[in-house]
Design a protein around this motif. Sequence first.
Motif, PDB file in Angstrom:
ATOM      1  N   TRP A 225       0.836  -1.213   0.000  1.00  0.00           N
ATOM      2  CA  TRP A 225       0.000   0.000   0.000  1.00  0.00           C
ATOM      3  C   TRP A 225       0.869   1.260   0.000  1.00  0.00           C
ATOM      4  N   LEU A 226       1.900   1.280   0.821  1.00  0.00           N
ATOM      5  CA  LEU A 226       2.778   2.450   0.871  1.00  0.00           C
ATOM      6  C   LEU A 226       3.494   2.654  -0.460  1.00  0.00           C
ATOM      7  N   ASN A 227       3.937   1.574  -1.066  1.00  0.00           N
ATOM      8  CA  ASN A 227       4.583   1.679  -2.375  1.00  0.00           C
ATOM      9  C   ASN A 227       3.659   2.294  -3.415  1.00  0.00           C
ATOM     10  N   ASP A 228       2.397   1.874  -3.372  1.00  0.00           N
ATOM     11  CA  ASP A 228       1.429   2.368  -4.343  1.00  0.00           C
ATOM     12  C   ASP A 228       1.079   3.833  -4.123  1.00  0.00           C
ATOM     13  N   HIS A 229       1.158   4.309  -2.872  1.00  0.00           N
ATOM     14  CA  HIS A 229       0.696   5.659  -2.551  1.00  0.00           C
ATOM     15  C   HIS A 229       1.815   6.677  -2.348  1.00  0.00           C
ATOM     16  N   LEU A 230       3.050   6.218  -2.217  1.00  0.00           N
ATOM     17  CA  LEU A 230       4.155   7.155  -2.058  1.00  0.00           C
ATOM     18  C   LEU A 230       4.369   7.910  -3.360  1.00  0.00           C
ATOM     19  N   PRO A 231       4.336   9.246  -3.323  1.00  0.00           N
ATOM     20  CA  PRO A 231       4.490  10.005  -4.569  1.00  0.00           C
ATOM     21  C   PRO A 231       5.860   9.780  -5.193  1.00  0.00           C
ATOM     22  N   SER A 232       5.898   9.859  -6.493  1.00  0.00           N
ATOM     23  CA  SER A 232       7.161   9.659  -7.211  1.00  0.00           C
ATOM     24  C   SER A 232       7.855  10.968  -7.528  1.00  0.00           C
ATOM     25  N   THR A 233       7.104  12.076  -7.462  1.00  0.00           N
ATOM     26  CA  THR A 233       7.687  13.397  -7.722  1.00  0.00           C
ATOM     27  C   THR A 233       7.307  14.343  -6.601  1.00  0.00           C
ATOM     28  N   SER A 435      -9.148  -7.128  15.451  1.00  0.00           N
ATOM     29  CA  SER A 435      -8.332  -5.986  15.034  1.00  0.00           C
ATOM     30  C   SER A 435      -8.194  -6.013  13.519  1.00  0.00           C
ATOM     31  N   ARG A 436      -7.666  -4.936  12.970  1.00  0.00           N
ATOM     32  CA  ARG A 436      -7.423  -4.878  11.535  1.00  0.00           C
ATOM     33  C   ARG A 436      -6.380  -3.831  11.224  1.00  0.00           C
ATOM     34  N   ILE A 437      -5.746  -3.995  10.064  1.00  0.00           N
ATOM     35  CA  ILE A 437      -4.787  -3.016   9.574  1.00  0.00           C
ATOM     36  C   ILE A 437      -5.521  -2.088   8.615  1.00  0.00           C
ATOM     37  N   VAL A 438      -5.399  -0.781   8.856  1.00  0.00           N
ATOM     38  CA  VAL A 438      -6.071   0.206   8.010  1.00  0.00           C
ATOM     39  C   VAL A 438      -5.046   1.160   7.424  1.00  0.00           C
ATOM     40  N   ALA A 439      -5.455   1.862   6.387  1.00  0.00           N
ATOM     41  CA  ALA A 439      -4.555   2.803   5.722  1.00  0.00           C
ATOM     42  C   ALA A 439      -5.334   4.035   5.296  1.00  0.00           C
ATOM     43  N   PHE A 440      -4.621   5.174   5.264  1.00  0.00           N
ATOM     44  CA  PHE A 440      -5.274   6.439   4.905  1.00  0.00           C
ATOM     45  C   PHE A 440      -4.301   7.311   4.123  1.00  0.00           C
ATOM     46  N   ASP A 441      -4.771   7.794   2.962  1.00  0.00           N
ATOM     47  CA  ASP A 441      -4.035   8.745   2.132  1.00  0.00           C
ATOM     48  C   ASP A 441      -4.775  10.074   2.194  1.00  0.00           C
ATOM     49  N   SER A 442      -4.135  11.099   2.738  1.00  0.00           N
ATOM     50  CA  SER A 442      -4.793  12.382   2.965  1.00  0.00           C
ATOM     51  C   SER A 442      -5.116  13.145   1.690  1.00  0.00           C
ATOM     52  N   GLY A 443      -4.449  12.785   0.557  1.00  0.00           N
ATOM     53  CA  GLY A 443      -4.497  13.671  -0.591  1.00  0.00           C
ATOM     54  C   GLY A 443      -3.686  14.917  -0.275  1.00  0.00           C
TER      55      GLY A 443
END
Length: 456
Positions: A225-233, A435-443
């Motif tokens: 998930w982090l790989n997919d959401h980490l900006p490239s620029t 429990s669960r693992i969650v993720a959030f992308d703020s934009g």
Amino acid sequence: MADDGLVLIVYTTLYRKGGNQFPVVAETLADEKRNGGRANIVCRAVESKRDVLKEIAAIRDSGQTISEFHFVGHSGMYGPMFGTVAFPEQFSPYEWEQMDIPFAESASAYFHCCRSARWFAPFFARTFNVKAFGYFWYTTFSNSRTRFASAGENTEKPLYTIGCKGRKSHGLLATLQKRLGFMPAEVMKSFEPSAVDGADTYNEVAELYDTAFADIRVRRDEWKWLNDHLPSTPGNLERPDDSSNASGLDVRDRGIDVLDIGCGNGALLNAVADRIGSGVGVDESASILDRARIRNSEILNLRFELIKGPVLPFPDDSFDAVISLMSFRYLDWDPLLLEIKRVTRPGGKLLIVDMVTVPVAVREYPRLFVDKLRTIKNQKANARFDAALKKLVSHPDWKKMLEYNPIRSEHEMKWYLESRFPGQKMEILNMAWNSRIVAFDSGPVEKGLDAELSYP
């Protein structure tokens, strides 16, 4: 206890369901205090952090002291909740620690709300040097103070908020026992002021943590998930005037600048070092940072710094991405979020991956089954990591650390993040039974909403 101060009773009406009954509970409590001979009683609705501070300031400015403090309402793991579900407010530990509450000698505090004995009451006791009381179980409305007697929609006195076992904690059998009128009310647990003595950080488990997470990529769901959401620029490429720096170098040539909050041993920054311009890891544990510096000593674009409290020692617009991996639940949310927005460049984002607690719902069983199979497969493929992780989480020092740093409920994190960044949704990466693992992308971080902060 010496009667040398007033009784302050505060309650909420807006945050969540039951708002029309909390005033009745508060007035029932006030009546009991009057019948017990207490004359100086203040009973007020408080719908925001600002309202709480206003009531405390009025008492302090009048030269009076508080001998009993009572909160009636809803709470999360870190204490009382205010505002609404659409925009929840909660004092962070740091904000409580900045307050000047005029407690009388031998004062006490009572939190008539869900799970307040699990973390908040002992925290309040040691922070303000008063005896504090709370409930371990979830709370409910009752017509009896000694056992559960269903109150329904009752808004007539007497009405009580009691802690007791129920479906969320003990399943359907407890629900049946409640409905039949056989469930006793929980006796409020009491806590004397006590010292933490460093047990609230990762210092004591730094070596075990470093061994388990030598390579963060073993957390496959989180890493993907982090790989997919980490900006490239860099985020500030949205501003044409900033496409080059003072030396004339196009920012696209340098990669992004990343801040990792709660960086631990630096394994995450280590894994992304070759695709970023620079990385800075911050943590409150000196021992874990020593591990991070040793582990990454030969990687020139990474550095690690010790911080205390929700203050980031960096200039404005310093980073293109801020990451919090398995640490956001411990942090001072509102104060730190203001700092995150300050140090993040326009167009930059906040990425959060964390664990939260929530019992799995029946409708989620198919997803749970798939996630469980994937987890078992990953455990077999990474037996060394699995053994090291079990050694870490079973260690007494780890368990002690969690007492001072509890895991949040799913709705707490979901309502908070989605209210601060409208339009963005929290995702579920992996489910377990409770429990669960969650993720959030703020934009784009600059589009988020600010809460009015209560600390200096």
